[in-house]
Design a protein around this motif. Structure first.
Motif, PDB file in Angstrom:
ATOM      1  N   PRO A 290      50.527  25.821  54.832  1.00 55.90           N
ATOM      2  CA  PRO A 290      51.945  25.410  55.250  1.00 55.90           C
ATOM      3  C   PRO A 290      52.601  24.903  53.955  1.00 55.90           C
ATOM      4  CG  PRO A 290      50.319  24.841  56.842  1.00 55.90           C
ATOM      5  CD  PRO A 290      49.724  25.391  55.461  1.00 55.90           C
ATOM      6  N   GLY A 291      51.929  24.146  52.986  1.00 56.27           N
ATOM      7  CA  GLY A 291      52.560  23.423  51.848  1.00 56.27           C
ATOM      8  C   GLY A 291      53.101  24.638  50.832  1.00 56.27           C
ATOM      9  N   SER A 292      52.720  25.558  50.887  1.00 57.05           N
ATOM     10  CA  SER A 292      53.123  26.567  49.755  1.00 57.05           C
ATOM     11  C   SER A 292      54.525  27.094  50.240  1.00 57.05           C
ATOM     12  CB  SER A 292      51.968  27.738  49.793  1.00 57.05           C
ATOM     13  OG  SER A 292      52.571  28.833  48.944  1.00 57.05           O
ATOM     14  N   ALA A 293      55.210  27.454  49.270  1.00 57.33           N
ATOM     15  CA  ALA A 293      56.502  28.149  49.257  1.00 57.33           C
ATOM     16  C   ALA A 293      56.257  29.402  50.037  1.00 57.33           C
ATOM     17  CB  ALA A 293      57.384  28.410  48.058  1.00 57.33           C
ATOM     18  N   THR A 294      55.262  30.258  49.662  1.00 57.87           N
ATOM     19  CA  THR A 294      54.982  31.501  50.260  1.00 57.87           C
ATOM     20  C   THR A 294      54.422  31.672  51.816  1.00 57.87           C
ATOM     21  OG1 THR A 294      52.990  31.874  48.914  1.00 57.87           O
ATOM     22  CG2 THR A 294      54.974  32.591  47.804  1.00 57.87           C
ATOM     23  N   GLY A 295      53.979  30.472  51.891  1.00 61.23           N
ATOM     24  CA  GLY A 295      53.116  30.411  53.208  1.00 61.23           C
ATOM     25  C   GLY A 295      51.462  30.628  53.162  1.00 61.23           C
ATOM     26  N   HIS A 296      51.142  31.286  51.943  1.00 62.74           N
ATOM     27  CA  HIS A 296      49.768  31.399  51.859  1.00 62.74           C
ATOM     28  C   HIS A 296      49.158  30.570  50.557  1.00 62.74           C
ATOM     29  CE1 HIS A 296      49.830  34.155  48.353  1.00 62.74           C
ATOM     30  NE2 HIS A 296      50.762  34.645  48.913  1.00 62.74           N
ATOM     31  N   ALA A 297      47.778  30.419  50.427  1.00 69.67           N
ATOM     32  CA  ALA A 297      47.191  29.789  49.223  1.00 69.67           C
ATOM     33  C   ALA A 297      47.367  30.674  48.318  1.00 69.67           C
ATOM     34  CB  ALA A 297      45.988  29.599  49.660  1.00 69.67           C
ATOM     35  N   HIS A 298      47.324  29.775  47.136  1.00 69.62           N
ATOM     36  CA  HIS A 298      47.379  30.730  45.802  1.00 69.62           C
ATOM     37  C   HIS A 298      46.144  30.254  45.151  1.00 69.62           C
ATOM     38  CE1 HIS A 298      51.500  32.279  45.663  1.00 69.62           C
ATOM     39  NE2 HIS A 298      51.838  31.357  46.747  1.00 69.62           N
ATOM     40  N   THR A 299      45.246  29.418  45.346  1.00 75.28           N
ATOM     41  CA  THR A 299      44.146  29.023  44.596  1.00 75.28           C
ATOM     42  C   THR A 299      43.380  28.340  45.738  1.00 75.28           C
ATOM     43  OG1 THR A 299      43.059  27.841  42.841  1.00 75.28           O
ATOM     44  CG2 THR A 299      44.860  26.738  43.792  1.00 75.28           C
ATOM     45  N   ILE A 300      41.970  28.512  45.279  1.00 75.18           N
ATOM     46  CA  ILE A 300      40.973  28.104  46.383  1.00 75.18           C
ATOM     47  C   ILE A 300      39.762  27.303  45.294  1.00 75.18           C
ATOM     48  CG2 ILE A 300      39.305  29.859  46.589  1.00 75.18           C
ATOM     49  CD1 ILE A 300      39.729  29.044  49.910  1.00 75.18           C
ATOM     50  N   ARG A 301      40.084  27.091  44.351  1.00 70.90           N
ATOM     51  CA  ARG A 301      39.034  26.908  43.265  1.00 70.90           C
ATOM     52  C   ARG A 301      38.401  25.401  43.785  1.00 70.90           C
ATOM     53  NH1 ARG A 301      38.907  30.147  39.145  1.00 70.90           N
ATOM     54  NH2 ARG A 301      40.629  31.534  38.708  1.00 70.90           N
ATOM     55  N   LYS A 302      39.077  24.549  43.917  1.00 70.38           N
ATOM     56  CA  LYS A 302      38.468  23.018  44.234  1.00 70.38           C
ATOM     57  C   LYS A 302      37.509  23.381  45.460  1.00 70.38           C
ATOM     58  CE  LYS A 302      42.305  20.325  42.647  1.00 70.38           C
ATOM     59  NZ  LYS A 302      43.250  19.156  42.875  1.00 70.38           N
ATOM     60  N   ALA A 303      37.970  23.847  46.543  1.00 69.81           N
ATOM     61  CA  ALA A 303      36.973  24.185  47.652  1.00 69.81           C
ATOM     62  C   ALA A 303      35.731  24.699  47.426  1.00 69.81           C
ATOM     63  CB  ALA A 303      37.749  24.763  48.823  1.00 69.81           C
ATOM     64  N   PHE A 304      36.099  25.831  46.444  1.00 68.83           N
ATOM     65  CA  PHE A 304      34.893  27.020  46.015  1.00 68.83           C
ATOM     66  C   PHE A 304      34.015  26.001  45.028  1.00 68.83           C
ATOM     67  CE2 PHE A 304      32.606  29.701  43.415  1.00 68.83           C
ATOM     68  CZ  PHE A 304      32.446  30.811  44.284  1.00 68.83           C
ATOM     69  N   ARG A 305      34.356  24.973  44.291  1.00 67.66           N
ATOM     70  CA  ARG A 305      33.691  24.190  43.256  1.00 67.66           C
ATOM     71  C   ARG A 305      32.611  23.398  44.095  1.00 67.66           C
ATOM     72  NH1 ARG A 305      33.922  23.062  37.984  1.00 67.66           N
ATOM     73  NH2 ARG A 305      32.623  21.197  37.571  1.00 67.66           N
ATOM     74  N   ARG A 306      33.398  22.716  45.285  1.00 69.78           N
ATOM     75  CA  ARG A 306      32.398  22.031  45.900  1.00 69.78           C
ATOM     76  C   ARG A 306      31.690  22.756  47.010  1.00 69.78           C
ATOM     77  NH1 ARG A 306      37.627  20.144  47.775  1.00 69.78           N
ATOM     78  NH2 ARG A 306      37.560  21.350  49.795  1.00 69.78           N
ATOM     79  N   SER A 307      31.849  23.693  47.309  1.00 70.17           N
ATOM     80  CA  SER A 307      30.894  24.711  48.027  1.00 70.17           C
ATOM     81  C   SER A 307      29.630  25.255  47.110  1.00 70.17           C
ATOM     82  CB  SER A 307      31.496  25.915  48.595  1.00 70.17           C
ATOM     83  OG  SER A 307      32.568  25.486  49.611  1.00 70.17           O
ATOM     84  N   ALA A 308      29.922  25.631  45.793  1.00 71.60           N
ATOM     85  CA  ALA A 308      28.938  25.825  44.988  1.00 71.60           C
ATOM     86  C   ALA A 308      28.115  24.635  44.552  1.00 71.60           C
ATOM     87  CB  ALA A 308      29.549  26.417  43.676  1.00 71.60           C
ATOM     88  N   GLU A 309      28.695  23.612  44.531  1.00 71.55           N
ATOM     89  CA  GLU A 309      27.786  22.249  44.254  1.00 71.55           C
ATOM     90  C   GLU A 309      26.959  21.966  45.176  1.00 71.55           C
ATOM     91  OE1 GLU A 309      30.453  19.403  43.321  1.00 71.55           O
ATOM     92  OE2 GLU A 309      30.680  19.729  41.180  1.00 71.55           O
ATOM     93  N   ARG A 310      27.493  22.160  46.684  1.00 72.67           N
ATOM     94  CA  ARG A 310      26.613  22.100  47.730  1.00 72.67           C
ATOM     95  C   ARG A 310      25.649  23.115  47.881  1.00 72.67           C
ATOM     96  NH1 ARG A 310      30.569  22.407  51.218  1.00 72.67           N
ATOM     97  NH2 ARG A 310      31.532  20.461  50.753  1.00 72.67           N
ATOM     98  N   ALA A 311      25.702  24.366  47.404  1.00 77.50           N
ATOM     99  CA  ALA A 311      24.890  25.321  47.536  1.00 77.50           C
ATOM    100  C   ALA A 311      23.800  25.153  46.386  1.00 77.50           C
ATOM    101  CB  ALA A 311      25.267  26.741  47.350  1.00 77.50           C
ATOM    102  N   GLY A 312      23.912  24.362  45.600  1.00 75.83           N
ATOM    103  CA  GLY A 312      22.982  24.160  44.458  1.00 75.83           C
ATOM    104  C   GLY A 312      23.247  24.930  43.118  1.00 75.83           C
ATOM    105  N   LEU A 313      24.283  25.580  43.088  1.00 76.86           N
ATOM    106  CA  LEU A 313      24.838  26.332  42.105  1.00 76.86           C
ATOM    107  C   LEU A 313      25.585  25.501  40.952  1.00 76.86           C
ATOM    108  CD1 LEU A 313      25.952  29.374  44.319  1.00 76.86           C
ATOM    109  CD2 LEU A 313      23.828  29.127  43.226  1.00 76.86           C
ATOM    110  N   ASP A 314      25.671  25.937  39.795  1.00 81.13           N
ATOM    111  CA  ASP A 314      26.327  25.477  38.807  1.00 81.13           C
ATOM    112  C   ASP A 314      27.923  25.649  38.819  1.00 81.13           C
ATOM    113  OD1 ASP A 314      27.296  24.720  36.291  1.00 81.13           O
ATOM    114  OD2 ASP A 314      26.091  25.646  35.134  1.00 81.13           O
ATOM    115  N   PRO A 315      28.501  24.907  39.083  1.00 83.44           N
ATOM    116  CA  PRO A 315      30.129  25.091  39.535  1.00 83.44           C
ATOM    117  C   PRO A 315      30.887  25.616  38.060  1.00 83.44           C
ATOM    118  CG  PRO A 315      29.706  22.898  39.559  1.00 83.44           C
ATOM    119  CD  PRO A 315      28.485  23.451  39.588  1.00 83.44           C
ATOM    120  N   ASP A 316      30.366  25.228  37.048  1.00 83.68           N
ATOM    121  CA  ASP A 316      31.000  25.732  35.693  1.00 83.68           C
ATOM    122  C   ASP A 316      30.561  27.203  35.359  1.00 83.68           C
ATOM    123  OD1 ASP A 316      32.280  23.172  35.119  1.00 83.68           O
ATOM    124  OD2 ASP A 316      30.379  22.423  34.470  1.00 83.68           O
TER     125      ASP A 316
END
Length: 392
Positions: A290-316
């Motif tokens: 909802p906060g995007s001008a187009t109505g859809h997400a343009h990046t999801i990197r922060k959430a992906f990084r959190r998920s990778a760390e939680r899964a025991g993977l190297d987020p870098d």
């Protein structure tokens, strides 16, 4: 018009005591403890302070060279003003430009904004901060590349930073901050590195970690990425109307190699069907924001990084693009022919898909085993047919 000096005169310089100094018209002469004299300048030119040591008396440096330096600095500043777009009185520094550039990208929903901002803040701005944007030269770029390599940065990392610098300069011309982009940016030739992809167990771990994240889009993003190999931006731009659950395809109107129909697995088709039923009525996008001008997400990197760390993977090392590498690599390892893989992945050329063929030796060995089975005869028979060399 020649500058007239009343303090920094030759007699005064000759009689100056050790430890003392004389300053006039931005030029300073200091007598060091060893008796040698040092000339330096400290002036403001177009709201930019220039502080430079010119040299030592023992090296033949005189006050005239300090005067010449100041005259040249002011001449360069006038030249830069002449090259400014209409309406500007002073050149933009690189630091000021970087701030404006990031804000413009945010106002227009630009791509990879967080990454570009981090590259600018951590590396490019500290190196080029006070440099006028219009005065950046190829030599500055080469110095930057050398400095970053000295710090231990990989060639690929530096190339991404240079891509951000190039985009900033191109946009500065388009936005009329400078008249033209005169600097040439030569990137490193990158080494062919092994493609990073996830194992089956790592895929399961990442999906489980994404399901527990507070971002409602991340689990669906990982599902689509692993089941299709679509690019980061392609996934986030999926419209509900582009998904055909019955035919098991997603229409991708804008892709690098042109529009295409993206095949999807039966599992993903069922998953997306349920997801669409859960989206708010009238929601146009599969990954709404909802906060995007187009109505859809343009990046999801922060959430992906959190998920990778939680899964025991190297987020870098494990990034959203790793999902694409994983899907394509698993297709190749499953024995799917490369043209079919290309049709599924949307790669522009077959050679780009061929890079994935070396990722695991097991599927190569299996292919050779199948070839062996088609050749007549047995191993023992063929060995017996070997003729020993004549002893004659």
């Amino acid at each position: 018009m020649a500058i007239r000096f009343s303090k920094l005169t030759r007699p005064a310089i000759r009689t100056l005591k050790i430890g003392d100094s004389l300053t006039e018209h931005g030029i300073t002469f200091r007598r060091d403890a060893n008796g040698d004299g040092v000339y330096s300048v400290n002036i403001m030119v177009d709201r930019r302070r220039i502080h430079r040591v010119i040299g030592r008396e023992s090296e033949g440096v005189t006050r005239q060279q300090a005067e010449d330096f100041i005259a040249q600095a002011r001449t360069d500043a006038r030249r830069q003003r002449l090259e400014l777009p209409e309406g500007r009185k002073t050149p933009l520094s690189f630091e000021e430009t970087a701030d404006r550039y990031v804000q413009r990208l945010r106002d227009s929903d630009g791509k990879n904004i967080d990454i570009k901002e981090r590259q600018l803040r951590q590396h490019l701005v500290p190196f080029l901060a006070a440099k006028p944007l219009s005065a950046i030269e190829s030599f500055d770029v080469e110095r930057y590349k050398k400095a970053r390599r000295t710090e231990g940065a990989a060639k690929a990392t530096i190339n991404r930073e240079l891509a951000t610098l190039s985009h900033l300069l191109n946009q500065a011309v388009e936005w009329k901050w400078i008249k033209s982009k005169s600097v040439r940016i030569n990137r490193f030739k990158e080494d062919n590195q092994r493609i990073v992809y996830l194992t089956d167990n790592q895929c399961v771990a990442l999906l489980d970690a994404a399901a527990s994240d507070h971002n409602e889009n991340i689990h669906a993003f990982v599902m689509v990425g692993l089941h299709t190999g679509m690019r980061h931006a392609e996934i986030l731009a999926i419209r509900r109307e582009d998904v055909d659950v019955g035919k098991r395809v997603i229409w991708v109107p804008q892709a690098k190699a042109g529009s295409r129909e993206q095949p999807i697995t039966r599992e993903l088709a069922e998953y997306l069907g349920k997801r669409m039923d859960m989206l708010p009525p009238g929601c146009e996008w599969m990954f709404p924001s909802p906060g995007s001008a187009t109505g859809h997400a343009h990046t999801i990197r922060k959430a992906f990084r959190r998920s990778a760390e939680r899964a025991g993977l190297d987020p870098d090392q494990i990034t959203p693009h790793t999902l694409r590498h994983t899907a394509v690599t698993h297709l190749v390892q499953a024995g799917v022919d490369l043209p079919t893989v290309q049709r599924i992945s949307g790669h522009k050329t077959l050679s780009m898909v061929a890079r994935y063929a070396h990722q695991s030796g097991s599927h190569i060995e299996a292919a050779m085993d199948r070839l062996e089975g088609r050749v007549s005869g047995t191993q023992e028979d063929n060995i017996r047919k070997l003729k020993p060399k004549s002893s004659a």
